[in-house]
Design a protein around this motif. Structure first.
Motif, PDB file in Angstrom:
ATOM      1  N   ASP A 194     -10.353   6.124  -2.804  1.00  0.00           N
ATOM      2  CA  ASP A 194      -9.701   7.440  -2.883  1.00  0.00           C
ATOM      3  C   ASP A 194      -8.886   7.592  -4.165  1.00  0.00           C
ATOM      4  OD1 ASP A 194     -10.778   8.287  -0.541  1.00  0.00           O
ATOM      5  OD2 ASP A 194      -8.998   7.935   0.685  1.00  0.00           O
ATOM      6  N   VAL A 195      -8.274   6.506  -4.599  1.00  0.00           N
ATOM      7  CA  VAL A 195      -7.495   6.546  -5.842  1.00  0.00           C
ATOM      8  C   VAL A 195      -8.427   6.707  -7.050  1.00  0.00           C
ATOM      9  CG1 VAL A 195      -6.023   5.140  -7.342  1.00  0.00           C
ATOM     10  CG2 VAL A 195      -5.519   5.287  -4.916  1.00  0.00           C
ATOM     11  N   GLY A 196      -9.686   6.283  -6.909  1.00  0.00           N
ATOM     12  CA  GLY A 196     -10.663   6.488  -7.975  1.00  0.00           C
ATOM     13  C   GLY A 196     -11.187   5.220  -8.618  1.00  0.00           C
ATOM     14  N   ILE A 197     -11.158   4.097  -7.897  1.00  0.00           N
ATOM     15  CA  ILE A 197     -11.614   2.840  -8.498  1.00  0.00           C
ATOM     16  C   ILE A 197     -13.110   2.899  -8.834  1.00  0.00           C
ATOM     17  CG2 ILE A 197     -12.170   1.588  -6.347  1.00  0.00           C
ATOM     18  CD1 ILE A 197     -10.901  -0.903  -7.655  1.00  0.00           C
ATOM     19  N   GLY A 198     -13.868   3.675  -8.063  1.00  0.00           N
ATOM     20  CA  GLY A 198     -15.314   3.795  -8.322  1.00  0.00           C
ATOM     21  C   GLY A 198     -15.597   4.393  -9.688  1.00  0.00           C
TER      22      GLY A 198
ATOM     23  N   ALA B 245       1.486   5.629 -12.658  1.00  0.00           N
ATOM     24  CA  ALA B 245       2.801   4.990 -12.462  1.00  0.00           C
ATOM     25  C   ALA B 245       2.738   3.460 -12.560  1.00  0.00           C
ATOM     26  CB  ALA B 245       3.370   5.400 -11.104  1.00  0.00           C
ATOM     27  N   VAL B 246       1.749   2.863 -11.917  1.00  0.00           N
ATOM     28  CA  VAL B 246       1.676   1.393 -11.894  1.00  0.00           C
ATOM     29  C   VAL B 246       1.363   0.866 -13.297  1.00  0.00           C
ATOM     30  CG1 VAL B 246       0.620  -0.609 -10.792  1.00  0.00           C
ATOM     31  CG2 VAL B 246       0.970   1.490  -9.469  1.00  0.00           C
ATOM     32  N   ALA B 247       0.488   1.572 -14.009  1.00  0.00           N
ATOM     33  CA  ALA B 247       0.164   1.181 -15.384  1.00  0.00           C
ATOM     34  C   ALA B 247       1.416   1.264 -16.268  1.00  0.00           C
ATOM     35  CB  ALA B 247      -0.948   2.075 -15.943  1.00  0.00           C
ATOM     36  N   GLU B 248       2.225   2.303 -16.061  1.00  0.00           N
ATOM     37  CA  GLU B 248       3.440   2.455 -16.874  1.00  0.00           C
ATOM     38  C   GLU B 248       4.402   1.286 -16.629  1.00  0.00           C
ATOM     39  OE1 GLU B 248       3.630   4.580 -19.189  1.00  0.00           O
ATOM     40  OE2 GLU B 248       2.023   5.979 -18.634  1.00  0.00           O
ATOM     41  N   LEU B 249       4.548   0.868 -15.360  1.00  0.00           N
ATOM     42  CA  LEU B 249       5.387  -0.292 -15.053  1.00  0.00           C
ATOM     43  C   LEU B 249       4.847  -1.540 -15.747  1.00  0.00           C
ATOM     44  CD1 LEU B 249       6.229   0.126 -11.241  1.00  0.00           C
ATOM     45  CD2 LEU B 249       7.808   0.324 -13.174  1.00  0.00           C
ATOM     46  N   CYS B 250       3.530  -1.708 -15.740  1.00  0.00           N
ATOM     47  CA  CYS B 250       2.916  -2.857 -16.424  1.00  0.00           C
ATOM     48  C   CYS B 250       3.199  -2.799 -17.919  1.00  0.00           C
ATOM     49  CB  CYS B 250       1.399  -2.845 -16.235  1.00  0.00           C
ATOM     50  SG  CYS B 250       0.893  -3.428 -14.626  1.00  0.00           S
TER      51      CYS B 250
ATOM     52  N   GLY C 125       0.827  -1.209   0.000  1.00  0.00           N
ATOM     53  CA  GLY C 125       0.000   0.000   0.000  1.00  0.00           C
ATOM     54  C   GLY C 125       0.859   1.255   0.000  1.00  0.00           C
ATOM     55  N   GLU C 126       1.908   1.252   0.821  1.00  0.00           N
ATOM     56  CA  GLU C 126       2.828   2.396   0.907  1.00  0.00           C
ATOM     57  C   GLU C 126       3.569   2.588  -0.413  1.00  0.00           C
ATOM     58  OE1 GLU C 126       4.099   4.153   3.982  1.00  0.00           O
ATOM     59  OE2 GLU C 126       2.130   3.570   4.759  1.00  0.00           O
ATOM     60  N   VAL C 127       4.055   1.476  -0.973  1.00  0.00           N
ATOM     61  CA  VAL C 127       4.818   1.568  -2.233  1.00  0.00           C
ATOM     62  C   VAL C 127       3.926   2.079  -3.353  1.00  0.00           C
ATOM     63  CG1 VAL C 127       5.960   0.171  -4.020  1.00  0.00           C
ATOM     64  CG2 VAL C 127       6.585  -0.120  -1.612  1.00  0.00           C
ATOM     65  N   MET C 128       2.662   1.624  -3.382  1.00  0.00           N
ATOM     66  CA  MET C 128       1.715   2.111  -4.396  1.00  0.00           C
ATOM     67  C   MET C 128       1.575   3.629  -4.273  1.00  0.00           C
ATOM     68  SD  MET C 128      -2.327   1.101  -4.952  1.00  0.00           S
ATOM     69  CE  MET C 128      -3.055   2.436  -3.968  1.00  0.00           C
ATOM     70  N   LYS C 129       1.431   4.106  -3.040  1.00  0.00           N
ATOM     71  CA  LYS C 129       1.259   5.546  -2.818  1.00  0.00           C
ATOM     72  C   LYS C 129       2.514   6.318  -3.229  1.00  0.00           C
ATOM     73  CE  LYS C 129      -0.167   7.020   1.326  1.00  0.00           C
ATOM     74  NZ  LYS C 129      -0.811   6.832   2.656  1.00  0.00           N
ATOM     75  N   LEU C 130       3.690   5.794  -2.833  1.00  0.00           N
ATOM     76  CA  LEU C 130       4.966   6.440  -3.178  1.00  0.00           C
ATOM     77  C   LEU C 130       5.157   6.508  -4.697  1.00  0.00           C
ATOM     78  CD1 LEU C 130       7.526   5.098  -0.557  1.00  0.00           C
ATOM     79  CD2 LEU C 130       7.033   7.499  -1.097  1.00  0.00           C
ATOM     80  N   LEU C 131       4.906   5.381  -5.378  1.00  0.00           N
ATOM     81  CA  LEU C 131       5.050   5.333  -6.833  1.00  0.00           C
ATOM     82  C   LEU C 131       4.196   6.415  -7.488  1.00  0.00           C
ATOM     83  CD1 LEU C 131       4.977   1.548  -7.788  1.00  0.00           C
ATOM     84  CD2 LEU C 131       6.761   3.207  -8.393  1.00  0.00           C
ATOM     85  N   ARG C 132       2.941   6.549  -7.000  1.00  0.00           N
ATOM     86  CA  ARG C 132       2.042   7.548  -7.575  1.00  0.00           C
ATOM     87  C   ARG C 132       2.548   8.960  -7.322  1.00  0.00           C
ATOM     88  NH1 ARG C 132      -2.204   3.773  -6.722  1.00  0.00           N
ATOM     89  NH2 ARG C 132      -3.092   3.295  -8.748  1.00  0.00           N
ATOM     90  N   GLN C 133       3.067   9.180  -6.090  1.00  0.00           N
ATOM     91  CA  GLN C 133       3.596  10.512  -5.779  1.00  0.00           C
ATOM     92  C   GLN C 133       4.806  10.835  -6.655  1.00  0.00           C
ATOM     93  OE1 GLN C 133       4.373  10.420  -1.561  1.00  0.00           O
ATOM     94  NE2 GLN C 133       2.196  10.466  -1.028  1.00  0.00           N
ATOM     95  N   GLN C 134       5.680   9.819  -6.849  1.00  0.00           N
ATOM     96  CA  GLN C 134       6.932  10.059  -7.567  1.00  0.00           C
ATOM     97  C   GLN C 134       6.739  10.125  -9.075  1.00  0.00           C
ATOM     98  OE1 GLN C 134       9.165   6.762  -6.040  1.00  0.00           O
ATOM     99  NE2 GLN C 134       9.687   7.780  -4.118  1.00  0.00           N
TER     100      GLN C 134
END
Lengths: 154, 154
Positions: free
Chosen positions: B113-117, B36-41, B22-31
């Motif tokens: 909060d990230v917007g999954i809805g 960010a996660v989609a780009e890694l994929c 959870g923390e790494v997901m948040k950090l990746l998005r901030q950085q």
């Protein structure tokens, strides 16, 4: 829930167009809180004295909580793609339905800002209305309600 | 998409627990921004050289747009009630799955909060995973993909 907003719009001496009902929805929320529209519905339901009620048009978890505080609630999300929803709204042609694609996108943005996505994500049941007919949708809903009834009795 | 986050968590010398991922997901998005996660994929997909890919775990429209910029995309929402999702996660028991109901509610809040809805509300197709079996879910998805294939060819 749209009926309640259209009534309120007329009561304020305005035509129930997409723009006016959108404004009245926003004003109601500012004046009476995020669950304002649900509270108006609850008054209508109380006046009708009904034991079982289907409410259509929930837009936020604040509204869901307002209903949950007063009754057992099964939250059902009926979803379809933006393209399909635009087609369905065009076919319906109600006074406050969007007339152009821009108006539709604007309506979607407004409803997503209110929090409709959270209510869909947190629904008890989800039904796709992507390819079905009104008859198929009715059958899906009946099945869900019958299952809920059976669970409540168990 | 979870694989990519678990990999990144290990790469940073952390155990892939629910808290750390959870923390790494948040950090990746901030950085690196919301996608960010989609780009890694997308990097992983490019390395694999695959023509057709199933991506599981989209959490926001920013991620959807990142994939849409690179490929034709069919966005499928698979939804179930919070109670059912908690049961399914408990049964799955992956390293980063929530262990308690409080952790589950916290995970849901983070993802909303990230917007999954919004991504669920705007999906091209919706499937209910409320009552089905893995076999039923697979059949539903196959039907959707076959229909998409036929539409693309038409």
């Amino acid at each position: 829930m749209g009926d309640v907003i259209r009534e309120e719009t007329k009561r304020r001496g305005l035509e129930p167009t997409a723009k006016n009902t959108g404004e009245v929805m926003k004003l109601l929320r500012q004046q009476k809180g995020e669950s304002a529209v649900a509270e108006l519905c609850l008054e209508t339901i109380a006046r009708a004295g009904a034991q079982r009620v289907v409410v259509d048009g929930i837009r936020s978890m604040a509204e869901v909580e307002a209903f949950r505080n007063r009754a057992r609630l099964l939250l059902v999300a009926v979803d379809a793609s933006p393209e399909r929803r635009f087609e369905l709204l065009k076919d319906r042609g109600r006074s406050d339905d969007p007339l152009t694609h821009d108006m539709f996108v604007e309506r979607d943005r407004r409803e997503l800002d209110v929090g409709i996505g959270k209510a869909i994500a947190l629904a008890d049941e989800t039904i796709s209305n992507q390819h079905g007919t009104p008859g198929k949708l009715a059958a899906d809903i009946l099945k869900i309600v019958e299952r809920w009834d059976a669970d409540e009795r168990a």
